[in-house]
Design an enzyme around this catalytic site. Structure first.
Site, PDB file in Angstrom:
ATOM      1  N   PRO A   2       0.784  -1.213   0.000  1.00 28.10           N
ATOM      2  CA  PRO A   2       0.000   0.000   0.000  1.00 28.10           C
ATOM      3  C   PRO A   2       0.823   1.274   0.000  1.00 28.10           C
ATOM      4  CG  PRO A   2       0.006  -1.046   2.161  1.00 28.10           C
ATOM      5  CD  PRO A   2       1.007  -1.734   1.334  1.00 28.10           C
ATOM      6  N   GLU A   3       0.445   2.161  -0.878  1.00 28.85           N
ATOM      7  CA  GLU A   3       0.900   3.544  -0.789  1.00 28.85           C
ATOM      8  C   GLU A   3      -0.292   4.382  -0.327  1.00 28.85           C
ATOM      9  OE1 GLU A   3       3.509   5.630  -3.005  1.00 28.85           O
ATOM     10  OE2 GLU A   3       4.607   3.969  -3.899  1.00 28.85           O
TER      11      GLU A   3
END
Length: 273
Positions: A2-3
């Site tokens: 995840p960003e």
DNA sequence: CCAGTATCCTGCAGGC
DNA sequence: TGCCTGCAGGATACTG
């Protein structure tokens, strides 16, 4: 993996799904993550609590309840959150399970354990060791005026500074590369040898690319009905990240890649100077 | 203070 | 088939 846009998408999904739902049971096994995960400490704090709101700070999620304090979650490199029926098969590396009053479970899965699950006492947003030193939020409306002068007095490669959470908090390796491509700046260029005008364009590019990605996550959110309840992954339109050897979509040159500040970095040698 | 490197952990792709 | 190496979207402790 995840960003910020993925974390924000997860936040929006959960904010739609869990407010008002109560935690009936907390299970899992204490294990070393970025901080030690202490199930026996979390269980009495969470059991019986009902979800109220969900907040995001950089790539951290904060769960608020109908009692003081918040649950702090970071997904690291490999973390996932699942919202599934309690009978759903258990994924490997499921570290914590919250069994909910509606028959579902909120599960925290993280093979590499670079993530973090911890309890924040009231006011912990200001005192927590990780949260307290975070820099400006990349979607902050003031970013374009605030970030350029901060960068301009540093000598590091501009790419490294975009990834430094104390400077700007929430940009990851993908979107750092993408923003630099959009702004036409070479990732290895020293920040103090980049004009304030170009740094301003970079800040704008950071916001543009993140907002577009959040919007795309919002689109995926509409058909959020995947049976396994996986969250936070959506097709991405990337110009340089992971495309080394391919043609730049703007000029046709071959995308290059090298390690900068310990992270693989892709860029167009023609468009980025 | 700053800049750069080492490190935590598992999974997976690719070479042999 | 298996064994080995390197790499992965993060954050930070440590070194010079």
């Amino acid at each position: 993996m995840p960003e910020l846009p993925e974390v924000e998408t997860i936040r929006r999904v959960l904010e739609h799904e869990v407010p008002g739902v109560r935690i009936d049971r907390v299970s899992g096994r204490s294990i070393n993550m970025r901080r030690p995960l202490a199930i026996e400490k979390l269980a009495p704090l969470l059991t019986g609590a009902s979800f109220l709101t969900l907040r995001r700070r950089a790539k951290y999620l904060l769960f608020d309840f109908d009692r003081p304090g918040s649950l702090l979650v970071h997904l690291g490199m490999s973390g996932r959150i699942q919202l599934v029926d309690e009978m759903a098969p258990l994924a490997d590396h499921t570290h914590m399970i919250l069994t909910l009053s509606d028959g579902r479970q909120l599960r925290f899965v993280d093979p590499r354990r670079f993530g973090l699950i911890d309890w924040l006492a009231p006011g912990g947003e200001d005192t927590d060791a990780s949260l307290a030193r975070l820099g400006i939020e990349p979607l902050d409306p003031g970013l374009v005026s605030i970030l350029p002068p901060l960068l301009h007095e540093r000598r590091s490669p501009i790419k490294s500074l975009l990834l430094d959470q104390r400077v700007v908090a929430g940009i990851g390796n993908i979107y750092a590369a993408e923003a630099l491509w959009r702004a036409g700046i070479h990732p290895r260029r020293a920040a103090n040898r980049t004009s304030l005008a170009r740094l301003g364009r970079l800040a704008q590019s950071v916001q543009d690319v993140l907002k577009e990605a959040v919007d795309r996550g919002g689109t995926t959110l509409r058909d959020f009905s995947k049976p396994d309840g996986e969250m936070g992954f959506f097709a991405q339109q990337l110009a340089v990240y992971g495309r080394q050897g391919e043609e730049c979509g703007r000029c046709g040159s071959a995308i290059r890649s090298e390690v900068i500040g310990g992270r693989t970095t892709a860029w167009c040698p023609e468009c980025q100077r």
